[in-house]
Write an enzyme that holds these catalytic residues in place. Structure first.
Site, PDB file in Angstrom:
ATOM      1  N   GLY A  47       0.759  -1.244   0.000  1.00  0.00           N
ATOM      2  CA  GLY A  47       0.000   0.000   0.000  1.00  0.00           C
ATOM      3  C   GLY A  47       0.784   1.287   0.000  1.00  0.00           C
ATOM      4  O   GLY A  47       0.329   2.286  -0.553  1.00  0.00           O
ATOM      5  N   GLU A 102       4.080   4.397   5.797  1.00  0.00           N
ATOM      6  CA  GLU A 102       2.847   3.610   5.877  1.00  0.00           C
ATOM      7  C   GLU A 102       1.767   4.261   5.019  1.00  0.00           C
ATOM      8  O   GLU A 102       1.764   5.488   4.867  1.00  0.00           O
ATOM      9  CB  GLU A 102       2.436   3.549   7.362  1.00  0.00           C
ATOM     10  N   ASP A 103       0.869   3.461   4.468  1.00  0.00           N
ATOM     11  CA  ASP A 103      -0.241   4.029   3.710  1.00  0.00           C
ATOM     12  C   ASP A 103      -1.331   4.548   4.638  1.00  0.00           C
ATOM     13  O   ASP A 103      -1.851   5.635   4.447  1.00  0.00           O
ATOM     14  CB  ASP A 103      -0.805   3.037   2.696  1.00  0.00           C
ATOM     15  N   ASP A 106      -4.589   2.521  10.945  1.00  0.00           N
ATOM     16  CA  ASP A 106      -5.987   2.236  11.268  1.00  0.00           C
ATOM     17  C   ASP A 106      -6.043   1.792  12.725  1.00  0.00           C
ATOM     18  O   ASP A 106      -5.918   2.618  13.626  1.00  0.00           O
ATOM     19  CB  ASP A 106      -6.489   1.161  10.300  1.00  0.00           C
ATOM     20  N   LYS A 134      -6.321   7.187  10.792  1.00  0.00           N
ATOM     21  CA  LYS A 134      -7.725   6.974  11.154  1.00  0.00           C
ATOM     22  C   LYS A 134      -7.791   6.754  12.665  1.00  0.00           C
ATOM     23  O   LYS A 134      -7.964   5.642  13.142  1.00  0.00           O
ATOM     24  CB  LYS A 134      -8.257   5.756  10.402  1.00  0.00           C
ATOM     25  N   PHE A 155     -13.655   3.198   4.560  1.00  0.00           N
ATOM     26  CA  PHE A 155     -12.744   2.229   3.940  1.00  0.00           C
ATOM     27  C   PHE A 155     -12.209   2.861   2.667  1.00  0.00           C
ATOM     28  O   PHE A 155     -12.898   2.959   1.653  1.00  0.00           O
ATOM     29  CB  PHE A 155     -13.427   0.887   3.651  1.00  0.00           C
ATOM     30  N   ASP A 162      -5.950  -0.460  -1.215  1.00  0.00           N
ATOM     31  CA  ASP A 162      -6.741  -1.381  -2.012  1.00  0.00           C
ATOM     32  C   ASP A 162      -7.975  -1.908  -1.295  1.00  0.00           C
ATOM     33  O   ASP A 162      -8.115  -1.778  -0.079  1.00  0.00           O
ATOM     34  CB  ASP A 162      -5.887  -2.581  -2.413  1.00  0.00           C
ATOM     35  N   ARG A 168      -5.655   0.106  -6.309  1.00  0.00           N
ATOM     36  CA  ARG A 168      -4.386   0.728  -5.891  1.00  0.00           C
ATOM     37  C   ARG A 168      -3.933   1.805  -6.867  1.00  0.00           C
ATOM     38  O   ARG A 168      -3.259   2.745  -6.490  1.00  0.00           O
ATOM     39  CB  ARG A 168      -3.284  -0.325  -5.772  1.00  0.00           C
TER      40      ARG A 168
END
Length: 178
Positions: A47, A102-103, A106, A134, A155, A162, A168
């Site tokens: 990601g 990091e993408d 969460d 998040k 989401f 993805d 992506r």
């Protein structure tokens, strides 16, 4: 936009231009924070690749790059809680300024595990840079040092993120509607 997964892509949250502008701001902040010292960028596969590429273009410090693959997600949209390292570093991070790219942060479960895993190798420092944060979903006690954007509990897809390995390649960050 409809697709073959019967999911609908919601509105665009962040455009390519907004993301690139934020990458430039964070790149300058990294230079300032490290006083120009070299950094070791560790991208989380898959990601973070697109975000890492934009970020790297804006970091003027000498930089080495490497990648790890760690996951607590299967093909679903929620964490399993069990972290697995699928690909480890190839290089040595001993006494280096490490930045995990990091993408999205969460629940923080995977990232906390990864940071502890890397800390065992005695880097000089470890910081975290994420495209998206998040905080409403955070379970683990971990925070990013550099945050592109904070988001609500959506989401998200695109720009490397993805849904079941799809989306992506979208040139923006959007979200999936049920």
């Amino acid at each position: 936009m409809k697709n073959n997964t019967d999911k609908q892509i919601g509105k665009i949250l962040f455009t390519k231009e907004q993301i690139e502008a934020r990458a430039a701001e964070i790149g300058k902040q990294i230079y300032d924070d490290y006083n120009g010292e070299p950094v070791y960028l560790i991208g989380t596969l898959r990601g973070a690749v697109v975000w890492m590429a934009d970020l790297m273009k804006n970091i003027v410090n000498d930089a080495e790059i490497d990648f790890v693959m760690a996951s607590s997600y299967g093909s679903g949209t929620t964490t399993s809680g069990v972290v697995k390292i699928k690909k480890d570093l190839e290089g040595d991070i001993y006494d280096k300024n490490v930045i995990i790219i990091e993408d999205i942060v969460d629940t923080g479960t995977t990232l906390k595990y990864l940071k502890e895993h890397l800390a065992d190798r005695n880097p000089k420092s470890i910081r975290i840079c994420t495209l998206l944060d998040k905080p409403s979903r955070r379970i683990a006690d971990i925070e990013a040092d550099y945050i592109g954007f904070s988001i609500d509990n959506l989401f998200v897809i695109g720009y490397g993120l993805d849904y079941d390995q799809k989306y992506r390649n979208l040139p923006y960050v959007g979200y999936i509607e049920a």
